[in-house]
Design a protein around this motif. Structure first.
Motif, PDB file in Angstrom:
ATOM      1  N   UNK A 154       4.986   5.682   6.626  1.00  0.00           N
ATOM      2  CA  UNK A 154       6.212   5.187   7.237  1.00  0.00           C
ATOM      3  C   UNK A 154       7.397   6.061   6.876  1.00  0.00           C
ATOM      4  N   UNK A 155       7.439   6.531   5.623  1.00  0.00           N
ATOM      5  CA  UNK A 155       8.526   7.409   5.190  1.00  0.00           C
ATOM      6  C   UNK A 155       8.522   8.710   5.987  1.00  0.00           C
TER       7      UNK A 155
ATOM      8  N   UNK B   1       5.209  12.200  -2.383  1.00  0.00           N
ATOM      9  CA  UNK B   1       3.783  12.234  -2.049  1.00  0.00           C
ATOM     10  C   UNK B   1       2.912  12.675  -3.223  1.00  0.00           C
ATOM     11  N   UNK B   2       3.532  13.182  -4.304  1.00  0.00           N
ATOM     12  CA  UNK B   2       2.760  13.596  -5.472  1.00  0.00           C
ATOM     13  C   UNK B   2       2.567  12.456  -6.478  1.00  0.00           C
TER      14      UNK B   2
ATOM     15  N   UNK C 250      -0.308  13.790  -8.931  1.00  0.00           N
ATOM     16  CA  UNK C 250      -1.430  14.577  -8.439  1.00  0.00           C
ATOM     17  C   UNK C 250      -0.872  15.645  -7.507  1.00  0.00           C
ATOM     18  N   UNK C 251      -1.113  16.890  -7.840  1.00  0.00           N
ATOM     19  CA  UNK C 251      -0.511  17.965  -7.065  1.00  0.00           C
ATOM     20  C   UNK C 251      -1.409  19.200  -7.052  1.00  0.00           C
TER      21      UNK C 251
ATOM     22  N   UNK D 144       0.845  -1.182   0.000  1.00  0.00           N
ATOM     23  CA  UNK D 144       0.000   0.000   0.000  1.00  0.00           C
ATOM     24  C   UNK D 144       0.886   1.240   0.000  1.00  0.00           C
ATOM     25  N   UNK D 145       0.747   2.068  -1.028  1.00  0.00           N
ATOM     26  CA  UNK D 145       1.580   3.256  -1.132  1.00  0.00           C
ATOM     27  C   UNK D 145       1.349   4.216   0.030  1.00  0.00           C
ATOM     28  N   UNK D 146       0.084   4.341   0.456  1.00  0.00           N
ATOM     29  CA  UNK D 146      -0.213   5.227   1.582  1.00  0.00           C
ATOM     30  C   UNK D 146       0.503   4.798   2.839  1.00  0.00           C
ATOM     31  N   UNK D 147       0.582   3.492   3.056  1.00  0.00           N
ATOM     32  CA  UNK D 147       1.290   2.983   4.224  1.00  0.00           C
ATOM     33  C   UNK D 147       2.787   3.290   4.130  1.00  0.00           C
TER      34      UNK D 147
END
Length: 531
Positions: free
Chosen positions: A74-75, A177-178, A198-199, A67-70
């Motif tokens: 974490x990052x 994050x974009x 997405x920005x 999951x990219x959001x996860x």
């Protein structure tokens, strides 16, 4: 809850003892043991919930579904930890120092000096020398920042914007994050084709920020037919202008510690070290609190007068200083410290886990040579560590080589570009081909990871020279390399003729002095004034 319990036991709670006890109750009569057991159960449950959440994250990685959001959350934690936690900050700085070192050298082979060759070096130098490109990619600070982002995020994205007429390339970083999705080549999950960005953007004159979303092609994805949209969103190809979006760009994705079976996203180096760095921090905090608590405790109380009397005496002792007197029918005894072996060095194995996760030795990580071995040995990278750092260097070198190749291709493709050649289509990739003898190769030289033993090198060179098998010019080159001369051309020019052949400077000087002495003698002078 557990933190408040610890504070109460160790004497950190600023709340008065009377305020902490409900009205009409006493500390002992209300069941102190049961209360402590309840608090312990609540703290244990909270800890288990946290561990279960972490285990779920690891389980998703193991299952191959990431999951990219996860990863982004974490990052962000790693980035914060590597700023505030001493071990993480130290490990981040040490790794960047090893990987980047004194800098990275980039140079094209062909300088166009011979007939049939074009000056590729001038194009590459203009590309890397551009002020904005230095700021974002090629400057020393940019190299460090890129390695630091790999430590925190595990993913770094660079967009390459092209001037279609001149071929000039501008490189800017796109934040992790974009980039919300990566579209892969159908049938091949290891080849990226497009990156969804997405920005939010607010231009001068805009009343409020504007939300935008668009696809950017991968740097290596250059198909013959450029599709315009994907899943209803525009694709911004490099060198073309799009209303409301500006010009397009090609994206390169650097990633490390690729997660999951699809290896779509990377994981920062600090992710594996963060739990142990947190544990080491908490260990030192507990040790510090314990030392402070022990400094407050001067006596053990032995009850002879009942629980209520002991509770009042305990409250009085809590409000007083270490060694204070408690009144009542009880005996006071000094506590025994026999068998106590708990000290700050007990946490060294935890620090070792942080060092293992970061690929450095614990002595370097803690800036402490320790008790075993010499400091020089403790601070030297062994072969596995050196290979790990060299592998990371190649991640940087691969990108820098690809970026320079893209700039060379852009210079060939542009109508007013400085290089002449043709572009060949190979599957979904375009490559520049020169009809003359031009070599477009670019060499990337990374920092050395081990100190050169000059004494040992000179001894080896001396033994090799004594065999009389090496030409003097080659021996001199080895000596200059041993002493780290970056540009020995000036010295080599002094000992070679126009054809590059060795000329012994001492023999030349002696011959010149002899000739001058002979000339002076023929003129009736004294040759000893010269010799």
């Amino acid at each position: 809850m557990m933190g408040r319990l610890t504070d109460w036991i160790l004497g950190n709670d600023t709340t008065s003892t009377e305020a902490a006890i409900p009205e009409g109750k006493t500390l002992v009569d209300n069941g102190t043991l049961e209360t402590l057991e309840l608090r312990l159960e609540e703290a244990t449950a909270a800890t288990l919930r946290r561990l279960q959440a972490e285990d779920q994250g690891w389980a998703s990685l193991a299952a191959g579904t990431v999951d990219r959001g996860q990863l982004l959350a974490q990052a962000n934690l790693v980035r914060a930890f590597s700023t505030m936690n001493p071990l993480m900050k130290r490990g981040k700085v040490v790794r960047a120092g090893y990987v980047v070192g004194d800098g990275i050298t980039i140079a094209a082979r062909d300088k166009g000096e011979d007939e049939g060759h074009q000056n590729v070096a001038a194009v590459v130098e203009a590309f890397i020398g551009d002020e904005r490109n230095q700021e974002s990619v090629f400057g020393h600070d940019a190299h460090l920042a890129r390695e630091n982002d790999l430590f925190d995020d595990g993913n770094v994205f660079y967009g390459h914007w092209v001037n279609p007429m001149t071929g000039a390339v501008q490189v800017r970083q796109i934040m992790f994050d974009q980039v919300t999705r990566i579209y892969k080549k159908p049938g091949d999950d290891l080849v990226p084709w497009f990156y969804l960005r997405e920005w939010t953007e607010q231009l001068p004159g805009d009343s409020q920020p504007v939300q935008k979303a668009a696809w950017y092609p991968a740097l290596s994805h250059q198909p013959v037919n450029e599709i315009r949209t994907l899943e209803g969103k525009p694709i911004l190809w490099p060198g073309k202008r799009y209303p409301g979006y500006g010009t397009g760009a090609a994206v390169y994705h650097l990633k490390v510690n690729a997660a999951g079976r699809e290896r779509t996203w990377g994981v920062g180096d600090g992710a594996a070290a963060m739990p142990w760095a947190r544990a080491y921090k908490e260990f030192l905090e507990d040790w510090t609190r314990l030392m402070r608590a022990l400094s407050r405790i001067a006596w053990h109380m032995q009850d002879k007068g009942g629980k209520s009397q002991m509770a009042r005496a305990a409250a009085d002792a809590y409000q007083g200083q270490a060694g204070g007197t408690a009144y009542g029918t009880m005996e006071l005894q000094a506590p025994s410290t026999q068998g106590a072996r708990f000290d700050a060095n007990s946490g060294r194995p935890v620090a070792s886990m942080v060092a293992s996760a970061l690929g450095v030795t614990v002595t370097i990580l803690t800036a402490d040579p320790g008790q075993e071995g010499a400091r020089a040995v403790a601070e030297t990278l062994d072969r596995p560590q050196r290979l790990e750092m060299q592998a990371r260097q190649q991640v940087h070198a691969k990108y820098l080589r690809a970026a320079c190749a893209f700039a060379v291709e852009a210079a060939v493709r542009a109508p007013r570009g400085p290089l002449k050649g043709r572009i060949e289509q190979r599957d979904d990739r375009q490559v520049s081909v020169f009809v003359d003898k031009t070599d477009p190769a670019v060499e990337i030289t990374m920092a050395e990871l081990e100190d050169i033993n000059t004494d040992g090198m000179m001894e080896a060179i001396s033994k090799a020279d004594a065999t009389n098998k090496l030409p003097p010019l080659e021996t001199l080159k080895l000596i200059l390399a041993a002493f780290g001369y970056e540009d020995p051309t000036g010295i080599l020019d002094q000992v070679t003729d126009d054809d590059g052949n060795w000329v012994d400077p001492y023999a030349t000087a002696a011959g010149a002095a002899g000739q001058s002495a002979a000339d002076l003698l023929r003129r009736g002078g004294d040759p000893s004034t010269i010799l």
